[in-house]
Design an enzyme around this catalytic site. Structure first.
Site, PDB file in Angstrom:
ATOM      1  CB  SER A 131      -0.965  -0.040   1.185  1.00 21.16           C
ATOM      2  OG  SER A 131      -2.005   0.895   1.017  1.00 21.16           O
TER       3      SER A 131
ATOM      4  CG  ASP B 107      -4.316  -1.681   0.151  1.00 16.04           C
ATOM      5  OD1 ASP B 107      -3.558  -2.440   0.774  1.00 16.04           O
ATOM      6  OD2 ASP B 107      -4.302  -0.444   0.279  1.00 16.04           O
TER       7      ASP B 107
END
Length: 749
Positions: A84, A229
């Protein structure tokens, strides 16, 4: 020595010299092979140092501060792995950017603009400006012709292009392990739930895939997979660093603990809590792989704290957290004889690239020659990231695209080929607008739009207003290459309104209005428009006109058709419609109204101009002019000039706003309004404005000059919210002699 014990004697070195040569060849890209002792006849590799950066949204700005301290302490980094936000910071660090350079890049960004799909208003088409100004949200039609929720609030248009610019020198098919610092990042396969470790390919798409928070960003399509993600499968990927050969792992953990009930106050905390739950088991195991773990203090900040102030504070906290373990860092450095190394900067983006060619790939609904002309990047030429991004914005603002981003590939002539990857959006969308104010009560606006510029009619739109004053419109436009835009529109509107005279309410009026029009317009230099049109109008209801008898306003019932021909010129370079910091919005129209039944032709001139002039920090000067001239003494009653109220209270296009007069008063044949104002920005989303306006009007130009001037003004509080602007205002004028109040919530329509 932890994780690595190497005992090499002179005899072993001589016996296995070939193996040592192969190993040196594999690792010399980062200069990992060094001579440990002046007297040693062979080279011994240092242990590989890896830095692992966890996910955590905006809290990841703290990673930058940690990297600054590692640089200060001369800790060499051979491997960097992230998830991320960790993949973003780690990815840019791996290609050669220093920590202070990444910090500077972070500081310069307008995060509100970056974390959206919007382009500067200057580059929007006229129709897309209206869509942005009127509608709260949009729902696409799926392939099954049913409404569907978007895959994410943010498509990633601006995020992807920022990544493409910063990594513009990295090959599109790069091996991340061969970058100045070996790099890998983690995403999740949305179809299978499996962890996906990305070590090669197009670096910007890898970083975007790793940070595509489900529901916030649309998923990324990469290598035939739909990726989101990586925090939901591996938010602290120390195991990936171990698999890449790390001997020493320094972990930077910004995950934090679980939120309590009182701490969950926004979507940011909800997303963070979900990620913590999903990665709980693997996160505990991965934490145990660290030789040193640094945990910056991220209290008070969430995954969505993307502001310049938050970034500076979090970077500082990262430095402070790393500063607390300086002794341990120095012990590692001394124990393993770690030495700082210079890393290659060949992949750092230059100020400008030499572009020799431009290619367009992907689905395109518009003629390629037209797109290239709108792109307006003559080749060969030298262009910066900002110039390339502005060119992309010119195309994206035309509408009909889900995403447009770029790559830079080596050209045979030695420069670069700029390649635009184009993804079109779904043809149909449902747009929904909403407002509540003191003039119209509550209103809902529903719109269906179809964009497919490969068709004859590239834009089709149908709108219905559901309110106490209902209305509808249907519109079709065609635009082919460089020809002017041609269109046709049908409209209908029922309007109930009050007529005031000198502050006294005279009558509650009703009017039904319908029209059918054909028009033509041409845009030039991005901000100017010239157009003309022919429309047939129908009026039924109450009409008013100024008269010389008490009470100065005459009323009549009308039921008539009218033919109207008009031409207009417009200029619009404001950077925002509701809260502009600078710019001008000008509209000038000349019209002819013909009533063939009475054999009369009436001409009129309309002017509306708003100017916002930056004055000081968070302060702007407002200067507006409005005017209308009806050149015929027996003009149509249905075309009387209306005056009063705020801009969102306008009933017709020839309604002129005036602070201190309630909507609406009937104006004279010649009317002009000037406004001076001062607007102060109280915070990031709150404003207060002070306005003074004057009105001069008369039935003849000579009367207009000699007539008494009407003075008025007001104060208005405004706030930018997720559901549109909030306005609360008070006004007063010597014509009304009474305080006026107005309030609005929602976009204007």
């Amino acid at each position: 020595m932890k994780h690595l014990t190497i005992i090499i004697t002179l005899t072993i070195c001589l016996s296995f010299i070939s193996q040592a040569t192969v190993f040196a060849h594999k690792t010399n890209i980062s200069g990992r092979i060094v001579n440990r002792s002046q007297s040693a006849p062979c080279q011994v590799p240092y242990p590989k140092v890896a830095v692992v950066l966890s996910g955590g949204g905006a809290k990841g700005f703290a990673h930058i501060g940690v990297l600054k301290v590692l640089e200060e302490e001369g800790i060499p980094i051979d491997i960097i792995v992230g998830t991320s936000i960790g993949s973003l910071i780690g990815g840019f660090y791996s290609i050669g950017y220093r920590a202070d350079e990444i910090h500077e890049i972070i500081e310069k960004q307008d995060w509100e603009a970056i974390l959206s799909d919007g382009v500067p208003r200057l580059y929007l088409s006229e129709n897309d400006k209206e869509l942005r100004q009127r509608y709260l949200f949009s729902l696409p039609y799926g392939d099954n012709k049913k409404l569907s929720l978007p895959l994410g609030v943010i498509k990633g248009q601006n995020v992807m292009n920022l990544f493409c610019g910063l990594a513009g020198n990295v090959p599109v098919d790069a091996d991340f392990t061969k970058l100045p610092i070996s790099f890998a990042c983690v995403a999740a396969n949305l179809e299978t739930g499996e962890e996906v470790v990305m070590k090669n390919g197009f670096l910007p798409s890898a970083m975007f895939s790793s940070m595509a928070i489900p529901g916030v960003f649309g998923p990324s399509q990469r290598d035939g997979m739909i990726l989101v993600d990586g925090g939901i499968v591996n938010n602290f990927p120390t195991d990936v660093a171990k698999e890449m050969g790390a001997d020493i792992i320094i972990g930077v953990d910004i995950r934090g603990g679980f939120y309590t009930r009182k701490e969950i106050k926004s979507m940011g905390e909800i997303v963070g809590q979900m990620v913590n739950f999903l990665g709980m088991e693997k996160g505990a195991a991965n934490s145990g792989l660290c030789d040193l773990t640094i945990r910056p203090d991220i209290t008070g900040y969430s995954v969505s704290s993307f502001t310049g102030e938050a970034a500076d504070t979090l970077v500082l906290r990262g430095e402070e957290a790393a500063g607390l373990v300086r002794d341990q860092l120095r012990e590692l450095k001394e124990k393993y004889q770690l030495r700082p190394r210079e890393k290659s900067r060949e992949f750092i983006a230059p100020e400008k690239w030499e572009i020799d060619d431009v290619n367009l790939t992907g689905a395109k609904q518009i003629n390629e020659a037209f797109l290239l002309k709108r792109l307006n990047l003559p080749v060969p030429g030298n262009y910066s990231y900002e110039e390339i991004k502005n060119a992309i914005d010119r195309i994206y603002g035309y509408g009909g695209f889900e995403k447009i981003y770029f790559t830079l590939n080596d050209h045979t002539n030695g420069g670069k080929t700029l390649e635009l990857i184009i993804t079109t959006e779904k043809e149909f969308s449902m747009n929904i607008g909403f407002k509540v104010n003191t003039t119209d009560a509550a209103a809902l606006l529903l719109n269906v739009t179809r964009k497919n510029y490969s068709n004859t009619f590239g834009l089709l739109s149908a709108t219905a207003e559901l309110s106490a004053n209902p209305g509808f419109s249907m519109m079709a436009e065609t635009n082919k290459n460089d020809f002017p835009t041609a269109g046709a529109e049908i409209r209908g509107k029922y309007q109930n309104y009050n007529i005031y005279e000198k502050g006294t309410k005279l009558v509650n009026a009703d009017l039904f209005y319908a029209s059918g029009a054909i028009y033509l317009y041409q845009s030039f230099l991005r901000r100017y428009n010239f157009g003309l049109g022919l429309q047939e109008e129908y009026f039924s209801g109450d009409a008013f006109i100024k008269s010389n008898s008490f009470p100065d306003v005459s009323a009549a019932k009308v039921d008539r058709f009218n033919t109207n021909v008009y031409s207009y010129f417009s200029l619009d370079n404001m950077d925002d419609f509701y809260f502009p910091s600078k710019g001008t919005n000008l509209y000038a129209e000349f019209s002819l109204d013909a009533d063939f039944k009475d054999e009369k032709v009436n001409s009129a001139l309309l002017l509306k101009m708003k100017n916002v002039i930056p004055f000081r920090h968070n302060t702007a000067l407002l200067f507006n002019l409005y005017g209308r001239a009806l050149f015929s003494p027996d003009y149509l009653m249905t075309k009387s000039t209306f005056i009063g109220g705020d801009s969102y209270s306008q009933y017709f296009s020839y309604h002129l706003p005036f602070y201190g007069i309630p909507p609406v008063a009937v104006g004279e044949r010649y009317a002009a309004i000037g406004l001076l104002g001062l607007r102060l920005k109280l915070s990031g989303s709150q404003y207060i404005s002070f306005m003074y306006n004057v009105l001069q009007q008369g039935s003849l130009p000579t009367d207009w000059i000699e007539a008494s001037m009407v003075h008025g003004g007001g104060i208005k509080y405004s706030m930018k919210t997720m559901v549109g602007p909030v306005d609360i205002g008070f006004g007063y004028s010597n014509l009304n002699n009474d305080l006026t109040f107005s309030a609005n919530l929602g976009y204007w329509f």
